[in-house]
Design a protein around this motif. Sequence first.
Motif, PDB file in Angstrom:
ATOM      1  N   PRO A  71       0.807  -1.230   0.000  1.00 13.64           N
ATOM      2  CA  PRO A  71       0.000   0.000   0.000  1.00 13.64           C
ATOM      3  C   PRO A  71       0.840   1.281   0.000  1.00 13.64           C
ATOM      4  O   PRO A  71       0.493   2.258  -0.663  1.00 13.64           O
ATOM      5  CB  PRO A  71      -0.819  -0.103   1.287  1.00 13.64           C
ATOM      6  CG  PRO A  71      -0.811  -1.539   1.655  1.00 13.64           C
ATOM      7  CD  PRO A  71       0.468  -2.101   1.120  1.00 13.64           C
ATOM      8  N   LYS A  72       1.968   1.293   0.720  1.00 11.08           N
ATOM      9  CA  LYS A  72       2.822   2.483   0.753  1.00 11.08           C
ATOM     10  C   LYS A  72       3.427   2.767  -0.618  1.00 11.08           C
ATOM     11  O   LYS A  72       3.469   3.913  -1.073  1.00 11.08           O
ATOM     12  CB  LYS A  72       3.949   2.313   1.775  1.00 11.08           C
ATOM     13  CG  LYS A  72       3.511   2.440   3.207  1.00 11.08           C
ATOM     14  CD  LYS A  72       4.714   2.345   4.125  1.00 11.08           C
ATOM     15  CE  LYS A  72       4.311   2.497   5.584  1.00 11.08           C
ATOM     16  NZ  LYS A  72       5.476   2.413   6.474  1.00 11.08           N
ATOM     17  N   ALA A  73       3.908   1.708  -1.275  1.00 10.28           N
ATOM     18  CA  ALA A  73       4.503   1.877  -2.606  1.00 10.28           C
ATOM     19  C   ALA A  73       3.443   2.315  -3.611  1.00 10.28           C
ATOM     20  O   ALA A  73       3.711   3.168  -4.467  1.00 10.28           O
ATOM     21  CB  ALA A  73       5.164   0.577  -3.058  1.00 10.28           C
ATOM     22  N   LYS A 126      15.501  -8.249  -9.170  1.00 11.63           N
ATOM     23  CA  LYS A 126      16.266  -7.482  -8.182  1.00 11.63           C
ATOM     24  C   LYS A 126      15.946  -5.990  -8.303  1.00 11.63           C
ATOM     25  O   LYS A 126      15.770  -5.291  -7.302  1.00 11.63           O
ATOM     26  CB  LYS A 126      17.758  -7.741  -8.402  1.00 11.63           C
ATOM     27  CG  LYS A 126      18.658  -7.235  -7.331  1.00 11.63           C
ATOM     28  CD  LYS A 126      20.090  -7.681  -7.626  1.00 11.63           C
ATOM     29  CE  LYS A 126      21.030  -7.231  -6.544  1.00 11.63           C
ATOM     30  NZ  LYS A 126      22.417  -7.634  -6.802  1.00 11.63           N
ATOM     31  N   LYS A 127      15.861  -5.492  -9.529  1.00  9.92           N
ATOM     32  CA  LYS A 127      15.555  -4.086  -9.770  1.00  9.92           C
ATOM     33  C   LYS A 127      14.134  -3.752  -9.309  1.00  9.92           C
ATOM     34  O   LYS A 127      13.909  -2.707  -8.694  1.00  9.92           O
ATOM     35  CB  LYS A 127      15.712  -3.775 -11.260  1.00  9.92           C
ATOM     36  CG  LYS A 127      15.492  -2.339 -11.635  1.00  9.92           C
ATOM     37  CD  LYS A 127      16.551  -1.425 -11.083  1.00  9.92           C
ATOM     38  CE  LYS A 127      17.783  -1.476 -11.945  1.00  9.92           C
ATOM     39  NZ  LYS A 127      18.787  -0.472 -11.555  1.00  9.92           N
ATOM     40  N   ILE A 128      13.188  -4.654  -9.564  1.00 11.35           N
ATOM     41  CA  ILE A 128      11.805  -4.437  -9.120  1.00 11.35           C
ATOM     42  C   ILE A 128      11.751  -4.358  -7.599  1.00 11.35           C
ATOM     43  O   ILE A 128      11.111  -3.469  -7.035  1.00 11.35           O
ATOM     44  CB  ILE A 128      10.876  -5.541  -9.670  1.00 11.35           C
ATOM     45  CG1 ILE A 128      10.666  -5.342 -11.176  1.00 11.35           C
ATOM     46  CG2 ILE A 128       9.535  -5.562  -8.937  1.00 11.35           C
ATOM     47  CD1 ILE A 128       9.927  -6.472 -11.858  1.00 11.35           C
ATOM     48  N   ALA A 129      12.440  -5.277  -6.926  1.00 12.20           N
ATOM     49  CA  ALA A 129      12.453  -5.269  -5.457  1.00 12.20           C
ATOM     50  C   ALA A 129      13.071  -3.964  -4.936  1.00 12.20           C
ATOM     51  O   ALA A 129      12.567  -3.378  -3.969  1.00 12.20           O
ATOM     52  CB  ALA A 129      13.235  -6.470  -4.940  1.00 12.20           C
ATOM     53  N   ALA A 130      14.131  -3.498  -5.578  1.00 12.84           N
ATOM     54  CA  ALA A 130      14.780  -2.251  -5.152  1.00 12.84           C
ATOM     55  C   ALA A 130      13.845  -1.063  -5.347  1.00 12.84           C
ATOM     56  O   ALA A 130      13.754  -0.184  -4.483  1.00 12.84           O
ATOM     57  CB  ALA A 130      16.080  -2.050  -5.926  1.00 12.84           C
ATOM     58  N   PHE A 131      13.137  -1.013  -6.482  1.00 12.09           N
ATOM     59  CA  PHE A 131      12.212   0.084  -6.746  1.00 12.09           C
ATOM     60  C   PHE A 131      11.043   0.091  -5.768  1.00 12.09           C
ATOM     61  O   PHE A 131      10.623   1.140  -5.291  1.00 12.09           O
ATOM     62  CB  PHE A 131      11.697   0.034  -8.186  1.00 12.09           C
ATOM     63  CG  PHE A 131      12.672   0.541  -9.212  1.00 12.09           C
ATOM     64  CD1 PHE A 131      13.677   1.438  -8.883  1.00 12.09           C
ATOM     65  CD2 PHE A 131      12.587   0.119 -10.532  1.00 12.09           C
ATOM     66  CE1 PHE A 131      14.566   1.911  -9.841  1.00 12.09           C
ATOM     67  CE2 PHE A 131      13.464   0.593 -11.490  1.00 12.09           C
ATOM     68  CZ  PHE A 131      14.461   1.482 -11.147  1.00 12.09           C
ATOM     69  N   VAL A 132      10.518  -1.082  -5.449  1.00 15.04           N
ATOM     70  CA  VAL A 132       9.399  -1.163  -4.502  1.00 15.04           C
ATOM     71  C   VAL A 132       9.846  -0.685  -3.121  1.00 15.04           C
ATOM     72  O   VAL A 132       9.139   0.080  -2.463  1.00 15.04           O
ATOM     73  CB  VAL A 132       8.810  -2.590  -4.451  1.00 15.04           C
ATOM     74  CG1 VAL A 132       7.826  -2.741  -3.314  1.00 15.04           C
ATOM     75  CG2 VAL A 132       8.142  -2.931  -5.776  1.00 15.04           C
ATOM     76  N   GLU A 133      11.021  -1.094  -2.682  1.00 13.53           N
ATOM     77  CA  GLU A 133      11.543  -0.637  -1.390  1.00 13.53           C
ATOM     78  C   GLU A 133      11.764   0.878  -1.386  1.00 13.53           C
ATOM     79  O   GLU A 133      11.492   1.549  -0.405  1.00 13.53           O
ATOM     80  CB  GLU A 133      12.841  -1.374  -1.045  1.00 13.53           C
ATOM     81  CG  GLU A 133      12.632  -2.829  -0.672  1.00 13.53           C
ATOM     82  CD  GLU A 133      11.701  -3.007   0.511  1.00 13.53           C
ATOM     83  OE1 GLU A 133      11.858  -2.285   1.524  1.00 13.53           O
ATOM     84  OE2 GLU A 133      10.803  -3.857   0.425  1.00 13.53           O
ATOM     85  N   LEU A 138      10.123   3.078  -3.160  1.00 17.55           N
ATOM     86  CA  LEU A 138       8.807   3.716  -3.081  1.00 17.55           C
ATOM     87  C   LEU A 138       8.214   3.613  -1.677  1.00 17.55           C
ATOM     88  O   LEU A 138       7.586   4.553  -1.199  1.00 17.55           O
ATOM     89  CB  LEU A 138       7.857   3.108  -4.113  1.00 17.55           C
ATOM     90  CG  LEU A 138       8.178   3.424  -5.572  1.00 17.55           C
ATOM     91  CD1 LEU A 138       7.289   2.606  -6.498  1.00 17.55           C
ATOM     92  CD2 LEU A 138       8.038   4.906  -5.852  1.00 17.55           C
ATOM     93  N   LYS A 139       8.441   2.495  -1.005  1.00 17.67           N
ATOM     94  CA  LYS A 139       7.950   2.335   0.377  1.00 17.67           C
ATOM     95  C   LYS A 139       8.557   3.384   1.302  1.00 17.67           C
ATOM     96  O   LYS A 139       7.909   3.873   2.215  1.00 17.67           O
ATOM     97  CB  LYS A 139       8.296   0.941   0.913  1.00 17.67           C
ATOM     98  CG  LYS A 139       7.417  -0.169   0.432  1.00 17.67           C
ATOM     99  CD  LYS A 139       7.876  -1.464   1.103  1.00 17.67           C
ATOM    100  CE  LYS A 139       7.223  -2.688   0.557  1.00 17.67           C
ATOM    101  NZ  LYS A 139       7.737  -3.912   1.205  1.00 17.67           N
ATOM    102  N   ARG A 140       9.829   3.715   1.055  1.00 16.98           N
ATOM    103  CA  ARG A 140      10.508   4.718   1.879  1.00 16.98           C
ATOM    104  C   ARG A 140      10.127   6.149   1.493  1.00 16.98           C
ATOM    105  O   ARG A 140      10.543   7.104   2.130  1.00 16.98           O
ATOM    106  CB  ARG A 140      12.028   4.557   1.754  1.00 16.98           C
ATOM    107  CG  ARG A 140      12.586   3.289   2.345  1.00 16.98           C
ATOM    108  CD  ARG A 140      14.112   3.299   2.345  1.00 16.98           C
ATOM    109  NE  ARG A 140      14.689   3.483   1.036  1.00 16.98           N
ATOM    110  CZ  ARG A 140      15.090   2.508   0.217  1.00 16.98           C
ATOM    111  NH1 ARG A 140      14.945   1.243   0.587  1.00 16.98           N
ATOM    112  NH2 ARG A 140      15.622   2.771  -0.950  1.00 16.98           N
ATOM    113  N   GLY A 141       9.353   6.277   0.417  1.00 10.54           N
ATOM    114  CA  GLY A 141       8.935   7.600  -0.029  1.00 10.54           C
ATOM    115  C   GLY A 141       9.980   8.317  -0.859  1.00 10.54           C
ATOM    116  O   GLY A 141       9.940   9.532  -1.006  1.00 10.54           O
ATOM    117  N   GLU A 142      10.910   7.580  -1.421  1.00  7.04           N
ATOM    118  CA  GLU A 142      11.985   8.158  -2.217  1.00  7.04           C
ATOM    119  C   GLU A 142      11.632   8.134  -3.702  1.00  7.04           C
ATOM    120  O   GLU A 142      10.781   7.369  -4.133  1.00  7.04           O
ATOM    121  CB  GLU A 142      13.288   7.397  -1.988  1.00  7.04           C
ATOM    122  CG  GLU A 142      13.771   7.454  -0.571  1.00  7.04           C
ATOM    123  CD  GLU A 142      14.967   6.555  -0.318  1.00  7.04           C
ATOM    124  OE1 GLU A 142      15.476   6.615   0.804  1.00  7.04           O
ATOM    125  OE2 GLU A 142      15.384   5.805  -1.207  1.00  7.04           O
TER     126      GLU A 142
END
Length: 105
Positions: free
Chosen positions: A15-17, A47-54, A56-60
Amino acid sequence: MGIPDDLQAAIDASPKAKAMLAKLNAQNRFALAFGVHYMKTEAGRKKKIAAFVEMLKRGETIYPETSGRGGASQFRASRKNSKIKRAPFLNLKPVSLESDKEKLC
């Protein structure tokens, strides 16, 4: 270029992402899509998808979000609000010639 289906599925799972993706400007959405679309291997893509989702979760974001017009007007505004002090010789006040004559005589 739209968001690839596997990236969208991973973002929808958080939900955050998902909320952050809705706030992104076109430049950042394109950067996400481009970064995933052109990965050469499936492992690298995951790996890139996981990095992008993380991220977005952090609000970056990949690129800084700007409000309004970018470009020169944004540059001028940032210079106007900067805390850089001008050199003292640039802050000179005009002096009349009459007062200079009195000082010299």
